[in-house]
Write a protein that holds these residues in place. Structure first.
Motif, short mmCIF file in Angstrom:
data_model
loop_
_atom_site.label_atom_id
_atom_site.label_comp_id
_atom_site.label_asym_id
_atom_site.label_seq_id
_atom_site.Cartn_x
_atom_site.Cartn_y
_atom_site.Cartn_z
N ARG A 75 1.01 -1.46 -0.36
CA ARG A 75 -0.41 0.25 -0.20
C ARG A 75 0.89 1.01 -0.15
O ARG A 75 1.74 1.24 0.96
CB ARG A 75 -0.70 -0.29 1.28
CG ARG A 75 -1.55 -1.48 0.61
CD ARG A 75 -2.84 -1.28 2.61
NE ARG A 75 -4.11 0.19 1.62
CZ ARG A 75 -4.92 0.32 0.59
NH1 ARG A 75 -4.67 -0.90 -0.44
NH2 ARG A 75 -5.45 1.40 0.19
N THR A 76 0.27 2.55 -0.62
CA THR A 76 1.04 3.48 -0.90
C THR A 76 0.00 4.54 -1.14
O THR A 76 -1.34 4.48 -1.86
CB THR A 76 2.40 3.74 -2.13
OG1 THR A 76 1.28 3.16 -3.23
CG2 THR A 76 3.23 2.49 -1.71
N SER A 77 0.37 5.62 -1.34
CA SER A 77 -0.58 6.71 -1.57
C SER A 77 -0.73 6.83 -3.27
O SER A 77 -1.61 6.70 -2.96
CB SER A 77 0.24 7.90 -0.94
OG SER A 77 0.63 9.09 -0.23
N GLN A 78 -0.02 5.76 -4.04
CA GLN A 78 -0.66 6.22 -5.28
C GLN A 78 -1.61 5.23 -5.08
O GLN A 78 -2.65 5.62 -5.50
CB GLN A 78 -0.05 5.64 -6.36
CG GLN A 78 0.10 5.36 -7.75
CD GLN A 78 -0.13 6.37 -8.15
OE1 GLN A 78 -0.02 7.06 -8.15
NE2 GLN A 78 -1.97 6.88 -8.26
N ILE A 170 1.52 0.35 5.06
CA ILE A 170 1.76 1.29 3.82
C ILE A 170 3.39 2.14 3.74
O ILE A 170 3.91 1.41 4.95
CB ILE A 170 1.25 3.15 4.71
CG1 ILE A 170 -0.43 3.04 4.60
CG2 ILE A 170 1.84 3.94 3.89
CD1 ILE A 170 -0.89 3.23 2.97
N ASP A 171 3.72 1.92 3.07
CA ASP A 171 4.87 2.29 2.58
C ASP A 171 5.64 3.17 2.28
O ASP A 171 5.91 4.14 1.78
CB ASP A 171 5.29 1.51 1.49
CG ASP A 171 7.14 1.38 1.23
OD1 ASP A 171 7.90 1.88 2.00
OD2 ASP A 171 7.79 0.87 0.16
N GLU A 174 7.72 5.09 0.43
CA GLU A 174 7.30 4.64 -1.25
C GLU A 174 6.50 5.77 -1.16
O GLU A 174 6.99 6.92 -2.08
CB GLU A 174 7.02 3.89 -1.27
CG GLU A 174 6.47 3.10 -2.85
CD GLU A 174 7.96 4.05 -4.11
OE1 GLU A 174 7.11 4.71 -5.08
OE2 GLU A 174 8.88 3.86 -3.83
N SER A 175 5.86 6.21 -0.20
CA SER A 175 4.83 7.12 0.02
C SER A 175 5.17 8.57 -0.54
O SER A 175 4.76 9.12 -1.44
CB SER A 175 3.61 6.86 0.59
OG SER A 175 3.16 5.62 0.49
N GLN A 178 6.59 9.39 -3.79
CA GLN A 178 5.49 9.54 -5.35
C GLN A 178 5.26 10.70 -5.00
O GLN A 178 5.27 11.71 -6.02
CB GLN A 178 5.14 8.81 -4.89
CG GLN A 178 5.22 7.30 -5.01
CD GLN A 178 3.84 6.57 -4.41
OE1 GLN A 178 2.98 7.02 -3.65
NE2 GLN A 178 4.42 4.47 -4.89
#
Length: 190
Positions: A75-78, A170-171, A174-175, A178
């Motif tokens: 899971r990321t913001s993307q 969440i990562d 990575e978020s 992004q």
């Protein structure tokens, strides 16, 4: 005693799993409330009640939180921005939108606004996380004679970084990357 003041939520399929969304009020632009990491839509209850007096306002539960089904990982913001776009479309919530992002939700709101600029007319960041700030890195190097207060802050920050409460999986690195890749919001009111 738990008092349930939650707004009625609709469960909307966003691609094989459902996200919970509650919309109240009427009018345009619609205000979309995005909670911080690990929180549910319930944290927005009083804000939603107030905003619903003059326009449509929606809060939702991230995948795996509140009433929403678990979603795909990682899971990321993307991932969240893509899910939110599908949620608003499948729930028939017409734009334009003003996004309000709290804490980690600020990452999601910024990413959504950068990827769907024709849908977003305003962005509000409430105590938003910063993708550019590593608080541990900005502290001076540790020294044996350093101030006890600085030493305590360092211990807390390092512990929080290592043991971050992350119920959504969440990562955050990575978020943050992004969000750092966003170069401009153009003339979007922020």
């Amino acid at each position: 005693m738990e008092i349930s003041s939650r707004f009625p939520m609709d469960l909307i399929d966003v691609g094989g799993y459902r996200l919970a969304i509650a919309c109240t009020g009427s009018g345009s632009p619609a205000v979309i409330l995005d909670a911080g990491m690990g929180d549910t839509s319930e944290v927005w209850r009083q804000v939603q009640e107030a905003v619903s007096e003059f326009t449509c306002v929606c809060s939702y539960d991230h995948a795996g939180r509140g009433q929403s089904d678990p979603g795909p990982t990682p899971r990321t913001s993307q991932t969240i921005a893509t899910e939110l776009h599908a949620l608003l479309r499948h729930a028939h919530i017409p734009g334009p939108y003003i996004f309000v992002g709290h804490s980690f939700g600020g990452y999601n709101a910024r990413l959504y606004a950068s990827q769907y600029p024709e849908e977003v007319v305003g962005l509000i960041l409430v105590d938003s996380a910063s993708p550019h700030l590593d608080l541990v890195a900005v502290l001076p190097p540790e020294r044996p004679e350093e101030n006890q207060g600085i030493r305590q802050v360092r211990r807390v920050l390092i512990q929080e970084t290592q043991e971050m409460d992350n119920p959504e999986g969440i990562d955050p690195a990575e978020s943050a990357a992004q969000v750092r890749a966003i170069t401009s919001f153009g003339a979007l009111p922020l």
